[in-house]
Design a protein around this motif. Structure first.
Motif, PDB file in Angstrom:
ATOM      1  N   PHE A   1      32.104  65.269 -18.689  1.00  0.00           N
ATOM      2  CA  PHE A   1      30.983  64.362 -18.428  1.00  0.00           C
ATOM      3  C   PHE A   1      30.028  65.014 -17.442  1.00  0.00           C
ATOM      4  CE2 PHE A   1      35.032  63.159 -16.587  1.00  0.00           C
ATOM      5  CZ  PHE A   1      34.830  63.365 -15.235  1.00  0.00           C
ATOM      6  N   GLU A   2      28.804  64.538 -17.425  1.00  0.00           N
ATOM      7  CA  GLU A   2      27.791  65.018 -16.489  1.00  0.00           C
ATOM      8  C   GLU A   2      26.942  63.855 -16.021  1.00  0.00           C
ATOM      9  OE1 GLU A   2      24.472  67.237 -18.315  1.00  0.00           O
ATOM     10  OE2 GLU A   2      25.570  67.036 -20.213  1.00  0.00           O
ATOM     11  N   LYS A   3      26.497  63.934 -14.774  1.00  0.00           N
ATOM     12  CA  LYS A   3      25.675  62.877 -14.192  1.00  0.00           C
ATOM     13  C   LYS A   3      24.264  62.945 -14.757  1.00  0.00           C
ATOM     14  CE  LYS A   3      25.996  62.360  -9.737  1.00  0.00           C
ATOM     15  NZ  LYS A   3      26.028  62.730  -8.292  1.00  0.00           N
ATOM     16  N   ILE A   4      23.719  61.805 -15.094  1.00  0.00           N
ATOM     17  CA  ILE A   4      22.344  61.739 -15.595  1.00  0.00           C
ATOM     18  C   ILE A   4      21.353  61.779 -14.432  1.00  0.00           C
ATOM     19  CG2 ILE A   4      20.683  60.249 -16.797  1.00  0.00           C
ATOM     20  CD1 ILE A   4      22.982  59.336 -18.602  1.00  0.00           C
ATOM     21  N   ILE A   5      21.743  61.214 -13.275  1.00  0.00           N
ATOM     22  CA  ILE A   5      20.913  61.258 -12.065  1.00  0.00           C
ATOM     23  C   ILE A   5      21.643  62.139 -11.062  1.00  0.00           C
ATOM     24  CG2 ILE A   5      19.703  59.902 -10.313  1.00  0.00           C
ATOM     25  CD1 ILE A   5      20.068  57.446 -12.108  1.00  0.00           C
ATOM     26  N   PRO A   6      21.328  63.436 -11.021  1.00  0.00           N
ATOM     27  CA  PRO A   6      22.109  64.367 -10.198  1.00  0.00           C
ATOM     28  C   PRO A   6      22.184  63.997  -8.717  1.00  0.00           C
ATOM     29  CG  PRO A   6      20.672  65.560 -11.701  1.00  0.00           C
ATOM     30  CD  PRO A   6      20.263  64.122 -11.778  1.00  0.00           C
ATOM     31  N   ASP A   7      21.072  63.516  -8.148  1.00  0.00           N
ATOM     32  CA  ASP A   7      21.037  63.221  -6.712  1.00  0.00           C
ATOM     33  C   ASP A   7      21.063  61.717  -6.435  1.00  0.00           C
ATOM     34  OD1 ASP A   7      18.584  62.727  -7.811  1.00  0.00           O
ATOM     35  OD2 ASP A   7      17.411  63.650  -6.191  1.00  0.00           O
ATOM     36  N   GLU A   8      21.768  60.975  -7.262  1.00  0.00           N
ATOM     37  CA  GLU A   8      21.829  59.520  -7.094  1.00  0.00           C
ATOM     38  C   GLU A   8      22.373  59.150  -5.714  1.00  0.00           C
ATOM     39  OE1 GLU A   8      23.598  55.549  -9.367  1.00  0.00           O
ATOM     40  OE2 GLU A   8      24.093  57.556 -10.092  1.00  0.00           O
ATOM     41  N   LYS A   9      21.709  58.214  -5.074  1.00  0.00           N
ATOM     42  CA  LYS A   9      22.076  57.780  -3.732  1.00  0.00           C
ATOM     43  C   LYS A   9      23.361  56.959  -3.754  1.00  0.00           C
ATOM     44  CE  LYS A   9      20.177  55.010   0.084  1.00  0.00           C
ATOM     45  NZ  LYS A   9      19.021  54.186   0.513  1.00  0.00           N
ATOM     46  N   ILE A  10      24.195  57.159  -2.738  1.00  0.00           N
ATOM     47  CA  ILE A  10      25.398  56.357  -2.550  1.00  0.00           C
ATOM     48  C   ILE A  10      25.149  55.401  -1.389  1.00  0.00           C
ATOM     49  CG2 ILE A  10      27.871  56.374  -2.003  1.00  0.00           C
ATOM     50  CD1 ILE A  10      27.207  57.602  -4.708  1.00  0.00           C
ATOM     51  N   VAL A  11      25.388  54.113  -1.606  1.00  0.00           N
ATOM     52  CA  VAL A  11      25.221  53.111  -0.556  1.00  0.00           C
ATOM     53  C   VAL A  11      26.589  52.508  -0.227  1.00  0.00           C
ATOM     54  CG1 VAL A  11      22.849  52.578  -1.210  1.00  0.00           C
ATOM     55  CG2 VAL A  11      24.716  51.260  -2.205  1.00  0.00           C
ATOM     56  N   PHE A  12      26.722  52.006   0.980  1.00  0.00           N
ATOM     57  CA  PHE A  12      27.982  51.404   1.433  1.00  0.00           C
ATOM     58  C   PHE A  12      27.747  49.920   1.666  1.00  0.00           C
ATOM     59  CE2 PHE A  12      28.475  55.809   2.056  1.00  0.00           C
ATOM     60  CZ  PHE A  12      29.825  56.107   2.173  1.00  0.00           C
ATOM     61  N   ASN A  13      28.367  49.062   0.808  1.00  0.00           N
ATOM     62  CA  ASN A  13      28.106  47.621   0.915  1.00  0.00           C
ATOM     63  C   ASN A  13      29.283  46.785   0.386  1.00  0.00           C
ATOM     64  OD1 ASN A  13      26.657  45.262   1.463  1.00  0.00           O
ATOM     65  ND2 ASN A  13      25.764  45.214  -0.581  1.00  0.00           N
ATOM     66  N   PRO A  14      30.402  46.681   1.044  1.00  0.00           N
ATOM     67  CA  PRO A  14      30.799  47.457   2.224  1.00  0.00           C
ATOM     68  C   PRO A  14      31.482  48.781   1.850  1.00  0.00           C
ATOM     69  CG  PRO A  14      32.442  45.792   1.774  1.00  0.00           C
ATOM     70  CD  PRO A  14      31.369  45.616   0.729  1.00  0.00           C
ATOM     71  N   VAL A  15      31.750  48.981   0.531  1.00  0.00           N
ATOM     72  CA  VAL A  15      32.384  50.219   0.082  1.00  0.00           C
ATOM     73  C   VAL A  15      31.337  51.131  -0.541  1.00  0.00           C
ATOM     74  CG1 VAL A  15      34.607  49.088  -0.318  1.00  0.00           C
ATOM     75  CG2 VAL A  15      32.934  49.237  -2.186  1.00  0.00           C
ATOM     76  N   PRO A  16      31.607  52.440  -0.649  1.00  0.00           N
ATOM     77  CA  PRO A  16      30.615  53.339  -1.254  1.00  0.00           C
ATOM     78  C   PRO A  16      30.462  53.109  -2.748  1.00  0.00           C
ATOM     79  CG  PRO A  16      32.626  54.531  -0.687  1.00  0.00           C
ATOM     80  CD  PRO A  16      32.759  53.169  -0.108  1.00  0.00           C
TER      81      PRO A  16
END
Length: 480
Positions: A450-465
């Protein structure tokens, strides 16, 4: 002589006598204040909660911690979070102190927002209920007890990939993984298998999760208000399940070893009293929520790193294919198969280090004590932070680098790798998590690259990543 001149000498004398005592008072007062950890209580009522949460929403919860370590030149600092004054303990020494003094100097503490979401757990001592659960749950969740469920989890996982992944060219990972982990948890905890019932519960759990750790302000439309409504909906769905199970157990058609719900219905306190249905519902709700948040986050992060590091994926693939080849047609995974997933587990550990689903936890002080030369008053909250060691170059050289070999041999130093906490309060579901994520990894990599379609996709913590866009990926099925 004027009246004011008559009183001048006596007043001067009194002032001279009292002045040393005033200096002594100010010295003692300043010394007392100086003995507290350095820090800032922030705004009235909300303290530093907004910055604590927003650094997570921006994808860097460790910033709140490391900014203050640098500012105060201290691995313990004072703050005001989630409605309570307290301190943050950082580093391996802070972790060791907290984990070693559980129920001696500190005890579990929950934000007031949780009291509104789980009201029955506050009717008696929440801490006592947690301790009683701890005595019960490990027996059911020990590796030897989980062995009989590995095949069941493998079967549910295979069905998940058949229903949701196979035949797809692209998928959005996080929603699928949430459905998967919740599907397994419903089967494991409650023996629920109906897809429509699971989907209805899962939708409400999403609302509940978003308000779990929030500013404790309850008004219509707030995260806390939405979470409370979602919790009430889930309880109403659980009540008939609990009621029917109790009847089945009385009639002998269900055994105490059936699942965690059946175990819970057999629990009694020292006076022989069993839990009522509201108490059982709240406990089941809390366990399902914990399993859903942490497991779905970790499985998603696992896919992220396998997609970003092809050489790591290749090693995992070779290990998993060797296990798959050793199995007979239709044979489910067993305990010995998971034991052979050594490199795969190292990869999981490195995922947990970089994107730990549990960023830390709160405690409450039972007495005054001293730590690192600072006074910690009774009644303060203490927060320990996983990122203070996981992302610390003193604990893990080049800490932002993804390197599963860190966990070869004896692995990290004690109290530096703490994704499951530590001490008496270590997460009782850690072995269940290990089974779940290794079975998931096995079924994933033997089917797809598999490969990511959005290479630099942001990770948010709310409350987990979690990935901001859910992590869409392209699937490339293995031939044959």
């Amino acid at each position: 002589m004027e009246m004011k001149d008559m009183y001048a000498p006596p007043l001067l004398s009194i002032s001279l006598v009292l002045f040393p005592f005033l200096l002594l008072f100010l010295f003692i007062k300043n010394k007392s204040n100086d003995s507290l950890p350095p820090g800032n209580s922030g705004w009235p009522v909300i303290g530093e909660t907004i910055e604590f949460l927003t650094t997570g929403w921006s994808g860097h919860p460790e910033k709140f911690i490391f900014d203050r370590i640098f500012k105060y030149s201290s691995h313990v600092f004072s703050t005001h979070l989630i409605g309570a004054r307290g301190a943050v303990f950082c580093g391996a020494s802070g972790n060791k102190f907290i984990f070693s003094n559980e129920n001696k100097l500190v005890r579990v503490w929950w934000p007031s927002s949780l009291a509104k979401i789980f009201p029955s757990l506050m009717q008696t001592s929440f801490t006592q209920q947690v301790m009683e659960s701890k005595k019960f749950l490990p027996n059911f969740l020990k590796p030897e007890a989980l062995q009989s469920y590995i095949g069941v989890i493998d079967y549910v996982t295979q069905q998940h990939f058949l229903d949701e992944w196979e035949g797809m060219r692209e998928v959005t990972v996080y929603p699928l993984v949430k459905n998967y982990t919740f599907r397994v948890a419903c089967r494991f905890f409650l023996s629920i298998e109906g897809a429509s019932h699971i989907a209805k519960l899962a939708e409400q759990f999403n609302e509940l999760a978003e308000g779990l750790i929030s500013i404790p302000i309850n008004f219509p439309g707030s995260p806390l208000s939405k979470a409370s409504k979602a919790a009430n909906f889930i309880r109403k769905e659980l009540f008939p399940i609990i009621h029917q199970r109790r009847i089945d157990m009385m009639e002998g058609t269900s055994k105490p070893t059936h699942d965690i719900l059946s175990h819970m219905l057999t629990m009694v306190d020292k006076d022989g009293n069993s839990l009522d249905e509201l108490e059982v519902a709240d406990r089941i709700l809390a366990m399902l929520l914990g399993g859903l948040l942490t497991s779905s986050s970790a499985c998603t992060s696992l896919i992220k790193y396998l997609a970003e590091f092809p050489q790591v994926y290749e090693k995992v693939y070779n290990e998993q294919i060797e296990i798959a080849i050793s199995k007979k047609q239709g044979e489910l995974l067993k305990s010995k198969d998971l034991q052979n997933m050594k490199y795969s587990w190292n990869v999981v550990c490195e995922v947990l280090r970089l994107d730990s689903p549990v960023q830390g936890a709160f405690r409450e002080t039972l007495n005054d004590f001293t730590f690192n030369g600072f006074k910690i008053p009774k009644g303060w909250t203490i927060y320990w932070s996983a990122s203070s060691t996981h992302l610390n170059h003193e604990c893990f050289p080049d800490p932002t680098k993804f390197d599963p070999t860190r966990f070869d041999g004896v692995g990290p130093a004690p109290y530096t790798f703490v994704p499951f906490g530590g001490g008496p309060r270590m997460c009782p579901g850690k072995d269940y998590f290990r089974v779940l994520i290794l079975v998931f990894m096995h079924n994933l990599v033997k089917r797809f690259r598999f490969e990511k379609i959005i290479p630099d996709e942001k990770i948010v913590f709310n409350p987990v990543p979690i990935p901001a866009m859910g992590m869409p990926i392209k699937l490339h099925p293995h031939s044959g």
